[in-house]
Design an enzyme around this catalytic site. Structure first.
Site, PDB file in Angstrom:
ATOM      1  N   ASN C 105       0.808  -1.223   0.000  1.00 44.06           N
ATOM      2  CA  ASN C 105       0.000   0.000   0.000  1.00 44.06           C
ATOM      3  C   ASN C 105       0.842   1.275   0.000  1.00 44.06           C
ATOM      4  OD1 ASN C 105      -2.431  -1.241  -0.164  1.00 44.06           O
ATOM      5  ND2 ASN C 105      -3.000  -0.993   1.993  1.00 44.06           N
TER       6      ASN C 105
ATOM      7  N   THR D  52      -4.049   5.417  11.198  1.00 44.72           N
ATOM      8  CA  THR D  52      -4.304   4.303  10.287  1.00 44.72           C
ATOM      9  C   THR D  52      -3.463   4.535   9.049  1.00 44.72           C
ATOM     10  OG1 THR D  52      -6.004   5.306   8.935  1.00 44.72           O
ATOM     11  CG2 THR D  52      -6.707   4.386  11.041  1.00 44.72           C
ATOM     12  N   GLU D  53      -3.352   3.496   8.227  1.00 47.24           N
ATOM     13  CA  GLU D  53      -2.521   3.663   7.040  1.00 47.24           C
ATOM     14  C   GLU D  53      -3.154   4.572   6.003  1.00 47.24           C
ATOM     15  OE1 GLU D  53      -2.624  -0.155   4.402  1.00 47.24           O
ATOM     16  OE2 GLU D  53      -2.645  -0.774   6.488  1.00 47.24           O
ATOM     17  N   GLY D  54      -4.398   4.945   6.217  1.00 41.87           N
ATOM     18  CA  GLY D  54      -5.015   5.945   5.355  1.00 41.87           C
ATOM     19  C   GLY D  54      -4.678   7.369   5.743  1.00 41.87           C
ATOM     20  N   ILE D  69     -10.092   1.040   7.295  1.00 42.53           N
ATOM     21  CA  ILE D  69      -9.242   1.990   7.998  1.00 42.53           C
ATOM     22  C   ILE D  69      -9.427   3.414   7.508  1.00 42.53           C
ATOM     23  CG2 ILE D  69      -7.548   0.258   8.590  1.00 42.53           C
ATOM     24  CD1 ILE D  69      -5.944   1.008   6.264  1.00 42.53           C
TER      25      ILE D  69
END
Lengths: 323, 264, 323, 264
Positions: C105, D52-54, D69
């Site tokens: 990602n 979060t990875e967002g 997320i």
């Protein structure tokens, strides 16, 4: 819940700066928003031998260079846009007191991005083939410079490009329009490279024109480009960018921009400027007196003031934002 | 001749603006370059997609010559603010930008630009403090590397038009010919040097800049006398049409504070 | 002044897509905002042999893979978060009909950033040392893969890292919360990689949940992360991300998320889903009927609705936003 | 023993949450990993700096287990939204993040994680379609490379605990010993595998995971029987304290919809 990070400007400078450090300014180009008040406080606390990381020169670097506080600097542009050459920086460079390492305005933020991402180098498709690659003020004896922008071969095509050295300054003093006490920040106007810098620097101190309630951040989370989790301290200092401008808050003080740059053109003028405008105040109130209350009012009448409108309901009064 | 009086700087700005075509993605530097760009938008290129290197989009400056490319005068009616990496990197160094306007303290016969410093003679093998420090490359190096074509705006004086710049801040055609190709820049290099006296353009093979046109108030002799190398004159060199009334009106709307009206 | 770029969804798909193209979705992670309506229209216009660039799988890729419209895909995550594995994509991969090239990602947006900046390669300090580097679905015969993430040597330290191949998709169909007719866009919620994608793609089409007057952009220019100058077309399509959610606008339709993923697990189920939910509407009105007007109302009652409040005054009625 | 009944999944989440210290910069994956992280914040680490990875910062999820997320349940009260490059790159891959929690479909004796796919036997020299496609690496590879330490949460079943994963989606200690150092990752690697039966930790030299602790409801024999390699037991292996009432109450406030309460 995290704790308030509000502190006074003298406290922030005392805690997070030291002689010989790599000091970065977070600003919006030469004459835009920059925490020039932080530079004044560096001089009040007699910091020296600073290695300045300034994406562009501003009146802050101009002042720190004129007084001799900065001995090494890296930047992409060393002027003051329509206000001309930066006389304090010029004097320091021309006299050899300050080694100025030149990059371009894209190279500097890419180097910050590389520092932010923990990359060992950043691909360089600009600055190569020019004397920016060829000449190094930090390593003047080698021409072409060996280590400033070395070559790297693209493994996909075999093409040779350059490699920039990432930047991870010890401290970034970043000017923002609005911050909350936790260290969440909103910038109005171009970010320039403040996003990348806030992630590249080892520590971040915010200098905010105004403090807002955290409710403002929850209403506009997409505007909060610097989150509290990477911020050490928040300083509330109105007109922190003066005599430069801050979109939504105040215009450039054209008269003082000119006065300041003229003063910094000579040693005597610099001494007088430091006496009057670095040691000429004790606190925020006397700082605003020094600018002139009428000048403050006039500059606040900026045509960009409407940009602040959506956030006014969360502005905290000054007494609530003392550290 | 134009019915109105105009300055050499106004002629330079209008000649530069004429190089900008409608719909192009364009980046303007600060000062006169910005006035030239926004003149084009106001006059013949209403759909020019203009940006500054600060990532200010959709703006029309108010209140006269902007103090800088991020200042309040250009922030008042912008539709988007992003960042330097976005404007100079994603849109310019990437090769997307059609045209950029840059200035110069010195420019040489191959269109290389020096905005870094002036030394007393060559620098030598050891880099050393200059006699006069200037502004550095700023975004001009990035524009010179990335924009499909670059326009150089510069006052036409012998000290500025040199055989070889002391320091290449922003690359033109380097040593000329195909020298530029070594670096794989997406940008094609400078297509014109527009001065207070006329317009120079590069020879298609040697890439040496030759005189392409003069202004109504100048001429070949004056331009040669103000150029520090043996300037060649293009076979089809000609005079540049004077500003029209509409052009002057548009320029002066943009140059509200009259920065270009000071006689040079 | 620039002209309006509003157009209908069928027109946008007809003008900007073709068989065999590199098609990128601009979304917010697997179950977040994504222009799934654009994918439905791709199927209505029978596009095929698509090379999908999806930072993460979403229900759009799940659908396009299930029907066979996508034959190559690159992504960082191929599931549906708490909704489990993506059954349509799984079937396509397991049967060998779809070659899925795996990255992480972070790798995907870095590759988009590299494409945006025109870099020949992007430094890779992640994905190296794992089978993401070692194995390539696009070049299966070579293990370790030669050309997926080749090595590059840092010229400063001599350390070996990897190099990612930059991405420059032919088209990005980017879901945004608000757009104006000129193509300026505001996203609420994480950008994820929509900023980088909008600069990396050769062409950009925005699919907006709602259209606003340009005055909104002038009030909040710092929120306009996609400026009109890089946008080809603007499509107004309410509930464009359905059954996924869009912060500020509508929640996830949990029932349809499950129904859809179950349907895509088999060929027969996929056929039925396409019949009912790809060919089951003629226009926006019948699309909303298909979702169910009561469902729309319920999903619009999202707890994130307050995020839209500052922008409501600029929302244009649907009749004003027809192309 | 706890006064309350609790599930194995709840014990796993609480044991994972106990590894998170107050003030740390932490990244949580989706699902159970997120519940474990927000449990820590609710119970003993109120100043944990969670993301979060967002690039969602400052949030406390509402309405139960977030769907993802970036979803509305975690967007409702965030103070900042940025991007994947920011969270996974600037804050994690850079080496700044103190701790990350990831899941696994398969994990091996050296803490390598497979979340990509399951094949019928080894893949072979030619990469080929798997029998069962899973989710891919997502952000876990980036966390495994960059976070100062990684916690792996996984249900303890023989098929999941293998001698060598078929596909390394996210690197642990690779072939063990100093193998990981070859790649110069800023992150130190996994410090614990926390399962539905106990906790495994790496041997300081060989980096092979050994049994460090079991839960009150499990034991060495059950854990060995559910591990696909000859699991060593640490000399000072011990039982993990059961959840306190305060811990269970905090976890259940976070796990509003009871995702962890299904008996496994």
């Amino acid at each position: 819940m995290p704790d308030s990070k509000l502190m006074t400007l003298p406290e922030a400078v005392a805690r997070f700066t030291w002689d010989g450090m790599q000091y970065a300014s977070g600003a919006a180009l030469p004459v835009g928003s920059d925490a020039i008040a932080f530079g004044r406080e560096l001089l009040r606390q007699q910091r020296g031998d600073l290695h300045a990381i300034f994406h562009c020169n501003t009146q802050q670097l101009n002042l720190l260079a004129a007084t001799g506080a900065v001995t090494r600097a890296e930047c992409g542009f060393s002027g003051l846009e329509v206000f001309g050459f930066a006389n304090g920086l010029r004097r320091a460079v021309e006299s050899g007191r300050l080694a100025l390492e030149d990059y371009s305005n894209l190279a500097m933020p890419l180097r910050l991005l590389g520092g932010a991402l923990g990359w060992p180098f950043v691909p360089a498709t600009v600055n190569i083939g020019s004397d920016i690659q060829n000449r190094s003020a930090f390593d003047p004896a080698h021409t072409p410079s060996r280590d400033k922008i070395p070559s790297v071969v693209d493994p996909f095509t075999g093409r040779t490009i350059g490699a920039f050295r990432p930047l991870t300054p010890d401290l970034a003093a970043i000017h923002v329009t609005l911050a909350d006490a936790l260290g969440n920040a909103i910038m109005l106007g171009t970010e320039w490279s403040r996003f990348e810098l806030s992630r590249a620097a080892k520590k971040v101190v915010l200098i905010a024109d105004a403090i807002v309630d955290t409710g403002c951040m929850r209403q506009f989370p997409n505007l909060v480009r610097i989150p509290d989790i990477i911020v050490e301290a928040v300083v509330h200092w109105p007109f922190a960018a003066w005599p430069q401008g801050s979109p939504g808050m105040y215009d450039i003080d054209e008269a003082h921009m000119t006065l300041m740059n003229q003063a910094l053109a000579t040693e005597a003028g610099t001494d007088a400027y430091v006496r009057d405008f670095v040691h000429g105040y004790r606190d925020v109130a006397s700082y605003l007196d020094m600018i002139g209350r009428e000048t403050c009012t006039r500059l606040s009448g900026t045509a960009t003031g409407f940009l602040l409108d959506p956030f006014r309901q969360w502005l905290l009064p000054a007494e609530g934002t003392a550290a | 001749m134009s019915a109105q009086d105009y300055t050499r700087q106004e002629m330079m700005a209008i000649a530069t603006g004429r190089e900008i075509r409608d719909g192009e993605l364009a980046i303007f530097g600060v000062g006169l370059a910005m006035l030239a760009g926004y003149f084009a938008q106001a006059h013949h290129a209403p759909r020019v997609r203009a940006m500054t290197e600060g990532g200010v989009y959709g703006a029309t400056p108010v209140g006269g010559l902007p103090w800088g490319i991020e200042c309040n005068r250009i922030s008042t009616n912008a539709t988007s603010f992003t960042s330097a990496i976005d404007a100079l990197g994603c849109l310019v160094a990437s090769g997307r930008c059609d045209v950029g306007i840059i200035g110069a303290a010195q420019v040489d016969r191959f269109g290389n630009v020096n905005t870094t410093a002036i030394w007393d003679g060559p620098i030598g093998d050891t880099y050393r403090p200059p006699k006069t420090r200037l502004t550095g490359a700023g975004g001009a190096n990035d524009i010179a590397c990335g924009a499909k074509r670059t326009l150089i705006m510069v006052a036409h004086e012998p000290k500025r038009f040199v055989d070889k710049v002391t320091y290449v801040s922003s690359p033109g055609y380097l040593e000329g010919g195909d020298a530029r190709a070594r670096y794989g820049f997406p940008g094609g290099g400078p297509t014109a040097i527009i001065t207070t006296l006329g317009i120079l353009r590069p020879h298609p093979r040697t890439r040496e800049f030759v005189l392409d046109a003069w202004f109504a108030f100048s001429g070949v002799a004056e331009i040669k006398a103000n150029t520090g190398w043996a300037l060649e004159v293009s076979q089809d060199a000609r005079v540049v049409p004077e500003p029209t009334d509409a052009e002057l009106a548009a320029l002066r709307r943009v140059d509200e504070t009259g920065a270009l009206r000071k006689k040079s």
